[in-house]
Design a protein around this motif. Structure first.
Motif, short mmCIF file in Angstrom:
data_model
loop_
_atom_site.label_atom_id
_atom_site.label_comp_id
_atom_site.label_asym_id
_atom_site.label_seq_id
_atom_site.Cartn_x
_atom_site.Cartn_y
_atom_site.Cartn_z
N UNK A 59 -2.67 0.57 5.43
CA UNK A 59 -1.76 -0.24 6.26
C UNK A 59 -0.54 0.58 6.68
N UNK A 60 0.05 1.29 5.73
CA UNK A 60 1.24 2.09 6.06
C UNK A 60 0.90 3.21 7.04
N UNK A 314 -14.31 -8.92 2.14
CA UNK A 314 -13.65 -9.12 0.86
C UNK A 314 -12.33 -9.87 1.02
N UNK A 315 -11.54 -9.47 1.99
CA UNK A 315 -10.23 -10.08 2.16
C UNK A 315 -10.31 -11.49 2.74
N UNK A 316 -11.25 -11.71 3.66
CA UNK A 316 -11.42 -13.06 4.20
C UNK A 316 -11.89 -14.03 3.12
N UNK A 317 -12.73 -13.54 2.22
CA UNK A 317 -13.23 -14.38 1.14
C UNK A 317 -12.10 -14.82 0.21
N UNK A 318 -11.24 -13.89 -0.17
CA UNK A 318 -10.10 -14.23 -1.03
C UNK A 318 -9.21 -15.26 -0.33
N UNK A 426 1.01 -8.15 8.98
CA UNK A 426 1.25 -8.01 7.55
C UNK A 426 0.04 -8.37 6.70
N UNK A 427 -0.88 -9.18 7.21
CA UNK A 427 -2.06 -9.57 6.45
C UNK A 427 -3.15 -8.49 6.47
#
Length: 596
Positions: A59-60, A314-318, A426-427
């Motif tokens: 991200x950074x 993975x992130x959408x599931x969380x 940010x997400x």
């Protein structure tokens, strides 16, 4: 906030239960001692490097991007990239599947393939630096002179030096026959190369001490078109005989592109002003040599698509398990909360399962092709090597195009799971969508991959390669066709296999009369073939899951559910695609250009 955990359990399932790699490796002399314990250990450590070192920089690195200094014509990568690369080199990751003669560890490409999935999930932009270097290594290993190999390969294998491929020019992208870069022979056997290249990923960077550019250019006596292209090795710094760095070679970065995604990788305009280079392979045979690099890159780009699909899922599931919105249509599911988590809603599940199925199917697909590549390169039986080479040639354009198309859809669906938050930087989800878009374009657009599949790989040999792959499917269908528990998978698999055969024959016949028919059908045709591959592999995975569904391990129940979703919800896309492919060229070509 974004997170990533290497999908080790599913990787182990694909490698050990689906493909039984340990037994296959025993048949390959260089890899006969590569056992399951070693495979799992490498992947576990690779997963730690990906999630703990690379992912925190993703991200950074995207927000910061690369920095170009006009005075020195140098590029600085985002904060932390150089240090992460040093850790990568010091841990020996660059040498994983390289030839031991040049300092490599000599492990199977199949393992390297799984490692690169993790790297791409954690940080695609960073992964392009070592990824391109590995392609340069493979090209030099196959076509370099003995002197070139001894001087350059140890540095590429160790990761001390990186590599690039310099093909594209402003006036020619796919049509390399139009390139204008010139190479003038010198008395000492070297060449002075002049020209301008664009879109050169990692063309200038600060992660390595030297950069080895593989450059396409024309000799003075070169014939017109693609048959007049030669390949040259052009280092950033001219190395001395002992491998130390000498004079700066006049190949400079003139600018870096401002682009939609992969901000952490420098996409460079490269200017050669009489740069010293050396011929790789034979004069005017540069594309033949470069195709080693290009095919490696195409498989690598497919892995980029897979990596982004997995991390987006993975992130959408969380998020879907945590986000509370409305109540389930079938009744309250979380009575202790003011609303139900959105994973209870059918269409949220559709989006998640789409990404999950694309990831799991893609993982099986790329691992299958990587294992065939290992067999092509190292199996002692010549016929096995040839058969595997045919499978790899057939499926390489499908890996590149099908998996990157899927990644574009999957990352978009996963962004949608977040609703408005998916659109906010940010997400982290919007970066995956932006990064995924380039993968459908470079290393040959997906249309080019489709033309390559249909024209070169299928019609040119009257479907011989496709029949070899089809024979594997037919054998599986015949073996399990009477198994009632497998009918929900075998019946659609046999059906899509039959439809691909008929569609191929129909397009082939129409193309003999008008080659535009192949151009009009190619893109939907490739996606149909992609689904044929997925159907075969999901049926095989479902067979294993059925056998172990009572083991008490919920993994197999999830695998079975994903396979059922794929056959019910994703495979039916082929009905539309087949109609599109059959509709012909007339509806595309009838309108005069002036009337658009």
């Amino acid at each position: 906030m974004p997170q990533y955990n290497a999908p080790l359990r599913d990787m182990q399932f694909v490698l050990h239960e689906l493909l039984n790699v340990e037994e296959v490796f025993k048949e390959l002399p260089p890899h006969a001692d590569t056992n399951r314990e070693l495979v799992d250990q490498v992947l576990e450590e690779g997963g730690k490097f990906a999630s703990q070192v690379l992912f925190p920089l993703n991200h950074s690195g995207d927000r910061e991007g690369c920095h170009y200094d006009r005075e020195s014509k140098t590029v600085t990568t985002p904060k932390g990239f150089k240090q992460a690369y040093q850790q990568y080199v010091e841990a020996g990751w660059a040498a994983l599947s390289c030839d031991p003669e040049f300092g490599g560890q000599g492990l199977p490409l199949t393992i390297n393939n799984s490692f690169y999935e993790m790297l791409n999930s954690s940080n695609q932009a960073w992964t392009m630096y070592p990824g391109l270097s590995h392609g340069a290594y493979e090209c030099l290993h196959a076509h370099g002179s003995e002197e070139q190999k001894q001087l350059y390969l140890p540095k590429l294998v160790s990761g001390e030096w990186t590599g690039t491929m310099c093909l594209t020019e402003a006036h020619c992208g796919t049509d390399l026959g139009l390139l204008r870069s010139k190479a003038e022979p010198q008395a000492d056997g070297s060449y002075k190369i002049t020209g301008n290249k664009i879109f050169i990923s990692a063309g200038e960077n600060d992660v390595s001490a030297n950069i080895i550019h593989l450059v396409l250019a024309r000799l003075p006596d070169a014939p017109e078109g693609s048959k007049g292209i030669s390949l040259f090795l052009v280092p950033k710094f001219l190395p001395n005989a002992d491998g130390s760095l000498g004079a700066r070679n006049p190949i400079f970065c003139g600018a870096i592109e401002e682009k939609m995604g992969i901000h952490g990788n420098a996409t460079c305009q490269m200017n050669l002003d009489g740069a010293t280079g050396w011929l790789i392979g034979q004069p005017h045979k540069g594309l033949q040599a470069m195709f080693v690099f290009m095919n490696a890159a195409r498989l690598g780009v497919g892995m980029q698509g897979l990596g982004l699909t997995e991390v987006a899922y993975q992130n959408a599931l969380v998020y879907a398990k945590d986000r509370l919105q409305m109540r389930s249509l079938s009744g309250i599911k979380a009575a202790d909360k003011p609303a139900d988590p959105i994973i209870v809603h059918p269409d949220v599940r559709r989006m998640l399962l789409t990404a999950k199925a694309f990831a799991e199917g893609g993982r099986a697909f790329t691992s299958y092709v990587a294992l065939e590549l290992d067999k092509e390169l190292t199996h002692p039986d010549e016929q096995v090597r040839k058969d595997s080479a045919d499978i790899v040639a057939l499926l390489t354009p499908v890996v590149k195009a099908f998996l990157t198309d899927n990644a574009w859809m999957a990352t978009s669906e996963c962004l949608q799971v977040y609703g408005g938050h998916g659109y906010i930087a940010e997400w982290g989800m919007e970066q995956y969508v932006r990064d995924a878009r380039i993968n459908m374009i470079y290393e040959g657009t997906n249309t080019i991959q489709s033309l390559d599949l249909l024209g070169r790989k299928i019609l040119m040999d009257n479907g011989a390669k496709l029949k070899k792959f089809g024979a594997q499917i037919q054998a599986f269908v015949e073996e399990h066709g009477t198994d009632e528990s497998m009918s929900e998978f075998i019946t659609p698999l046999a059906d899509i296999g039959d439809k691909v055969t008929k569609l191929t024959m129909e397009i082939g016949m129409k193309s003999f009369a008008n080659q535009d028919e192949a151009g009009a059908a190619a893109v939907p045709y490739l996606r149909v073939v992609g689904h044929l591959v997925f159907s075969y592999l999901f049926a095989r995975m479902a067979k294993i899951a059925l056998e172990k569904q009572d083991s008490g391990d919920s993994f197999y129940a999830a695998k079975l559910a994903t396979a059922r979703f794929y056959f019910a919800r994703l495979l039916p896309e082929t009905a539309m695609l087949i109609r599109q492919a059959r509709s012909g060229a007339a509806n595309l070509m009838a309108l005069d250009a002036e009337l658009f």
